[in-house]
Design a protein around this motif. Structure first.
Motif, PDB file in Angstrom:
ATOM      1  N   ARG A 157     111.498 -32.717  78.378  1.00  0.00           N
ATOM      2  CA  ARG A 157     110.406 -33.700  78.418  1.00  0.00           C
ATOM      3  C   ARG A 157     109.653 -33.621  79.732  1.00  0.00           C
ATOM      4  NH1 ARG A 157     112.264 -39.296  79.541  1.00  0.00           N
ATOM      5  NH2 ARG A 157     112.517 -38.268  81.535  1.00  0.00           N
ATOM      6  N   ASN A 158     110.383 -33.629  80.832  1.00  0.00           N
ATOM      7  CA  ASN A 158     109.736 -33.623  82.139  1.00  0.00           C
ATOM      8  C   ASN A 158     108.864 -32.388  82.326  1.00  0.00           C
ATOM      9  OD1 ASN A 158     111.009 -36.039  82.662  1.00  0.00           O
ATOM     10  ND2 ASN A 158     112.586 -35.135  83.973  1.00  0.00           N
ATOM     11  N   LEU A 160     107.531 -30.334  79.942  1.00  0.00           N
ATOM     12  CA  LEU A 160     106.403 -30.269  79.014  1.00  0.00           C
ATOM     13  C   LEU A 160     105.372 -31.362  79.276  1.00  0.00           C
ATOM     14  CD1 LEU A 160     108.199 -29.323  75.687  1.00  0.00           C
ATOM     15  CD2 LEU A 160     107.080 -27.818  77.359  1.00  0.00           C
ATOM     16  N   TRP A 161     105.819 -32.559  79.630  1.00  0.00           N
ATOM     17  CA  TRP A 161     104.891 -33.662  79.884  1.00  0.00           C
ATOM     18  C   TRP A 161     103.939 -33.311  81.018  1.00  0.00           C
ATOM     19  CZ3 TRP A 161     103.305 -37.597  77.171  1.00  0.00           C
ATOM     20  CH2 TRP A 161     102.554 -38.595  77.790  1.00  0.00           C
ATOM     21  N   GLU A 162     104.466 -32.736  82.079  1.00  0.00           N
ATOM     22  CA  GLU A 162     103.632 -32.388  83.228  1.00  0.00           C
ATOM     23  C   GLU A 162     102.626 -31.290  82.894  1.00  0.00           C
ATOM     24  OE1 GLU A 162     103.404 -34.131  86.025  1.00  0.00           O
ATOM     25  OE2 GLU A 162     104.853 -35.436  85.051  1.00  0.00           O
ATOM     26  N   SER A 163     102.977 -30.414  81.953  1.00  0.00           N
ATOM     27  CA  SER A 163     102.095 -29.302  81.588  1.00  0.00           C
ATOM     28  C   SER A 163     101.083 -29.667  80.510  1.00  0.00           C
ATOM     29  CB  SER A 163     102.936 -28.126  81.072  1.00  0.00           C
ATOM     30  OG  SER A 163     103.833 -27.693  82.062  1.00  0.00           O
ATOM     31  N   ALA A 164     101.354 -30.727  79.774  1.00  0.00           N
ATOM     32  CA  ALA A 164     100.532 -31.079  78.612  1.00  0.00           C
ATOM     33  C   ALA A 164      99.242 -31.787  79.026  1.00  0.00           C
ATOM     34  CB  ALA A 164     101.330 -31.953  77.652  1.00  0.00           C
ATOM     35  N   THR A 165      98.259 -31.710  78.143  1.00  0.00           N
ATOM     36  CA  THR A 165      96.938 -32.289  78.377  1.00  0.00           C
ATOM     37  C   THR A 165      96.814 -33.614  77.624  1.00  0.00           C
ATOM     38  OG1 THR A 165      96.008 -30.066  78.533  1.00  0.00           O
ATOM     39  CG2 THR A 165      94.461 -31.867  78.101  1.00  0.00           C
ATOM     40  N   PRO A 166      96.376 -34.684  78.290  1.00  0.00           N
ATOM     41  CA  PRO A 166      96.175 -35.952  77.585  1.00  0.00           C
ATOM     42  C   PRO A 166      95.245 -35.767  76.384  1.00  0.00           C
ATOM     43  CG  PRO A 166      96.005 -36.285  79.955  1.00  0.00           C
ATOM     44  CD  PRO A 166      96.066 -34.794  79.728  1.00  0.00           C
ATOM     45  N   PHE A 167      95.477 -36.542  75.353  1.00  0.00           N
ATOM     46  CA  PHE A 167      94.731 -36.410  74.110  1.00  0.00           C
ATOM     47  C   PHE A 167      93.219 -36.405  74.323  1.00  0.00           C
ATOM     48  CE2 PHE A 167      92.295 -38.861  70.974  1.00  0.00           C
ATOM     49  CZ  PHE A 167      92.269 -37.928  69.945  1.00  0.00           C
TER      50      PHE A 167
END
Length: 173
Positions: A157-158, A160-167
């Protein structure tokens, strides 16, 4: 180690009711075979007006959960270009956000290694894995508090969350 295999619909309500601080969902499949989504997806593909009333139970659960101060976050790891199912989910994501979820998108080619199983992580203490058949139909949930599995899911989670783009940013591209 707690381990429950459960396919009862009220399990979701219990898991979220027991959650005190944070819930996180990792989605790794490009498509899901969820019976309640079949007709809405067909309508989307046919260009018909969207009826999101089928989404009401989830919307209510998320509103109830977040109104207690629980944060609900989700990362969708997607293959680009998006297939029809993911394009449809992109149009529904504002419903999730209105209900209180924070959702981010991560293109698969940028994600690095990801688990092959989706999961929900509750309060960094318990994980609910989705058991699915070969057609990606949900069969049951496997719930565990095994410290090694929980730590693995927290680490994923940590990362992927940091790498992901807000919707809102992802949908705007």
């Amino acid at each position: 180690m707690l381990l429950r295999l459960n396919n009862e619909p009220d399990l979701w309500g219990s898991l979220f009711a027991e959650c005190k601080r944070a819930a996180f969902h990792l989605e790794t499949l490009d498509a899901y075979a969820v019976a309640s989504e079949s007709e809405p997806l067909r309508q989307f593909l046919a260009g018909e007006p969207a009826d999101t009333s089928w989404f009401d139970p989830w919307r209510t659960l998320m509103q109830d959960t977040t109104s207690r101060g629980v944060t609900v976050r989700r990362v969708r790891v997607v293959t680009e270009p998006l297939i029809d199912y993911q394009r449809w989910l992109l149009t529904l994501t504002p419903e999730n956000i209105t209900a209180g979820e924070d959702i981010r998108y991560l293109p698969r080619h940028l994600a690095g290694p990801v688990p092959t199983e989706d999961y929900w992580l509750f309060d960094d203490e318990r994980v609910a894995f989705h058991a699915r058949d070969a057609a990606n139909r949900g069969l049951a949930m496997v719930v565990t508090d095994d410290p090694g599995l929980v730590r693995y899911c927290v680490d994923v989670r940590n990362r992927l969350w940091e790498s992901a783009t807000p919707f809102t940013e992802y949908a705007g591209t």
